[in-house]
Design a protein around this motif. Structure first.
Motif, short mmCIF file in Angstrom:
data_model
loop_
_atom_site.label_atom_id
_atom_site.label_comp_id
_atom_site.label_asym_id
_atom_site.label_seq_id
_atom_site.Cartn_x
_atom_site.Cartn_y
_atom_site.Cartn_z
N PHE A 1 5.86 10.51 7.38
CA PHE A 1 6.34 9.20 6.91
C PHE A 1 7.24 8.59 8.00
O PHE A 1 8.47 8.71 7.92
N VAL B 1 8.24 16.67 1.64
CA VAL B 1 6.84 17.11 1.77
C VAL B 1 6.72 18.14 2.89
O VAL B 1 6.04 19.17 2.73
N LEU C 1 1.16 12.82 0.73
CA LEU C 1 1.56 13.40 -0.56
C LEU C 1 0.49 14.35 -1.10
O LEU C 1 0.79 15.29 -1.83
N LEU C 2 -0.77 14.08 -0.72
CA LEU C 2 -1.86 14.92 -1.20
C LEU C 2 -1.96 16.23 -0.43
O LEU C 2 -2.68 17.15 -0.85
N ARG D 1 0.84 -1.19 0.00
CA ARG D 1 0.00 0.00 0.00
C ARG D 1 0.88 1.25 0.00
O ARG D 1 1.83 1.35 0.77
N THR D 2 0.56 2.17 -0.89
CA THR D 2 1.29 3.44 -0.89
C THR D 2 0.53 4.42 -0.02
O THR D 2 -0.69 4.52 -0.11
N ASP D 3 1.27 5.11 0.82
CA ASP D 3 0.65 6.07 1.72
C ASP D 3 0.51 7.40 0.97
O ASP D 3 1.43 8.21 0.95
N TRP D 4 -0.65 7.60 0.35
CA TRP D 4 -0.84 8.77 -0.50
C TRP D 4 -1.22 10.02 0.29
O TRP D 4 -1.00 11.14 -0.17
N LEU D 5 -1.84 9.84 1.45
CA LEU D 5 -2.43 10.99 2.15
C LEU D 5 -1.44 12.14 2.37
O LEU D 5 -1.76 13.29 2.02
#
Lengths: 241, 340
Positions: B335, B295, B24-25, B18-22
């Protein structure tokens, strides 16, 4: 007894103010599996960590294939051919299963025949090959920790309580894996609390008590002697079956 | 590379990472959220580009520190002096080659910048090696001592800068091609900020490639998590520590060059002045995480720009507020890096 691969002579280890090993004397023969038994706090883990150089022996001598490694730094001991699987497994959870194996193969890509052999021993790893190792279950992490230790040919594997906390079915898988490793000619020093697993695997046995080796001999002799089991371990094999 | 073949039937049911997108958004979400408050799209673009450029410069200055902390567990309060030293190293190049900066030639201007960066990185790497050996190595494992001695190292090195280059602020000029701005309708983007964005992206991409596609990167990532096990696999972690400290110092030197040309004034304390921001972004990002640092840098800089425009009096506390909100959401940072 066959040729001695590892010899400890009067090894003492202190951790801070605590005197843990009180003159450990033992010999690990080349080939076969030697089990190191003993109660909690007897000094089993400290013995493995001292061999590996993670804790320095305060006195005594450790010889590996004739080479004095008592004061050698851990990387040099690993390069001499000793692999270590700690009780905590210490797999790199942020790295994928593949990356854990790649890192363990210091001399380059893992030989494909060896890789097939490893994945034959631990087929679950193939399934999770490109996933972060943190996603694995406890048993799978243990498999990865052992696979990492055998990613390249080593001369001695030090394995600390590989069945600890595992479900019975996983313990049986682990026993089968160690049988296969023995059959492949690996020399293994195994710390084990599970006497059933230890007796199923061990060729030789060392029993520790209070930082010393209290008994050394053939596993078959210990298995056949409930009185000796009771005296050394405070239990008998029957209780484990 | 160690790869195994899996047929289609095998892979069909494989679990996926699973990529942790949150996190990055967060950056685009923040930018979009700011648009209606700012109102004027051209002001929004200008503020956003300026914020991204500022974020890249903070990232350049902070990325080395997060690696050093993550791998070595060293709290280096002296990191700021490498930023200052990198900034002052530009004088070594600007002295004899000032004409290159005034020349009406993009090639000469960029060559000058490149030389400044190279010299600054070489100097800070060399000083970093000495700093690690003399100041940091004796205090491995003791955070309190690390804070004290690295602060001491910072003061000594700052005074050395005063002794060599003088205590007065020194003005420096941007190379001619990097002065001025690109104007697109109502949108104004300073050339140097665009240049900073490009340099930041190149360094970030390089670090990601190094960490994720090379054996040394694997070693660094493994060492951040469990240095003892890396040693038990036969790798000499001490050499890796020194290499990472030197690389972290060199990155701070690169950040110092970019920061120097942005401010166009050199002071010995300029590195220390940005250390609060640097610590905030590495905490927001997750100690030891380069991606998190990236980020976090963009987030902090964008918030500072938007808040500075909308409510200047709140600008000073905006960064602390961002850090507090992120830590409430993710106490280990955006992260988190698995730790020993």
């Amino acid at each position: 007894m066959s040729e001695v691969l590892l010899q400890l002579e009067g090894v003492h280890t202190h951790i801070g103010p605590y005197h843990i090993l009180h003159g450990v004397d033992c010999a690990i023969p080349a080939g076969g599996l030697t089990v190191l038994l003993g109660r909690n706090g007897a000094g089993k883990t400290t013995t493995l960590r001292t061999i590996m150089g993670l804790w320095q022996a305060s006195s005594g001598r450790i010889r590996f294939d004739g080479l004095d490694i008592s004061k050698a730094p851990t990387p040099d001991i690993a390069r001499a051919g000793i692999a270590y699987v700690p009780e905590s497994m210490a797999i790199f959870t942020d790295l994928t299963v593949r990356e854990n194996i790649v890192l363990a193969a210091r001399s380059g890509p893992v030989d494909s025949g060896r890789l097939d052999w490893m994945l034959g021993l631990f087929p679950a790893l193939k399934r999770f090959w490109n996933l972060p190792a943190g996603n694995l279950s406890g048993g799978q992490k243990q498999m990865l920790a052992i696979a990492r230790a055998i990613a390249e040919p080593r001369r001695l594997l030090l394995v600390d309580e590989p069945t600890k906390g595992l479900a019975p079915v996983m313990v049986r898988s682990m026993i089968e894996a160690f049988r296969a490793l023995k059959a492949a000619g690996e020399t293994i020093l195994l710390v084990e609390q599970n006497f059933y697993a230890a007796s199923a695997l061990g060729d030789h046995v060392l029993v520790m008590d209070d930082g010393r080796i209290a008994h050394s001999g053939a596993m078959s002799d210990l298995v056949a002697d409930p009185v000796l089991q009771q005296r050394l371990l405070g239990l008998s094999l029957d209780a484990h079956q | 590379m160690t790869d195994i073949a899996t047929n289609a039937a095998d892979t069909a049911e494989l679990p996926r990472a699973r990529t942790d997108w949150l996190p990055l958004l967060l950056v685009p979400a923040l930018a979009l959220l700011a648009l209606p408050f700012i109102g004027n799209p051209s002001s929004w673009v200008t503020l956003t580009v300026a914020g991204l450029a500022m974020g890249m410069m903070i990232f350049l200055m902070a990325s080395g520190l997060t690696l050093v902390f993550g791998l070595m567990d060293i709290i280096n309060f002296g990191h700021g002096v490498f930023i200052s030293l990198g900034a002052y190293a530009t004088l070594i190049v600007l002295g004899p080659l000032a004409a290159w900066g005034q020349a009406d030639s993009l090639g000469l201007n960029l060559a000058l910048m490149g030389l400044c960066i190279l010299v600054a990185m070489a100097l800070t790497a060399a000083v970093g090696a000495v700093f690690e050996r003399v100041i940091v190595r004796p205090v491995y494992g003791s955070h309190l001592k690390q804070i004290l001695v690295t602060m001491g190292g910072l003061i000594v090195t700052e005074q050395a800068i005063h002794a060599i280059w003088g205590a007065s602020p020194i003005p420096i000029a941007l190379p001619a091609s990097l002065r001025g701005a690109y104007v697109l309708g109502d949108i104004v983007m300073e050339r140097y900020r665009v240049f900073a964005v490009v340099i930041g992206l190149v360094v970030f991409a390089g670090m990601e490639l190094l960490l994720n596609r090379t054996r040394i990167g694997l070693l660094i990532r493994a060492g951040v998590e469990n240095p003892e096990m890396v040693e038990a696999l036969g790798y000499r972690i001490r050499r890796l520590f020194v290499s990472v400290f030197v690389a972290g110092s060199a990155l701070a030197g690169l950040g110092g060059v970019m920061w120097a040309f942005y401010r166009q004034t050199l002071t010995a304390g300029m590195g220390m002045e940005v250390m609060v921001l640097v610590f905030i972004v590495i905490i927001i990002g997750g100690l030891g995480s380069v991606g998190g640092c990236f980020v976090g840098s963009l987030l902090v800089a964008l918030v500072a720009n938007y808040v500075g425009f909308l409510a200047p009096k709140l600008a000073l506390i905006s960064n602390i507020l961002v850090m507090a909100l992120v830590l409430v959401w993710r106490p280990q940072g955006l992260f988190p890096v698995a730790r020993r």
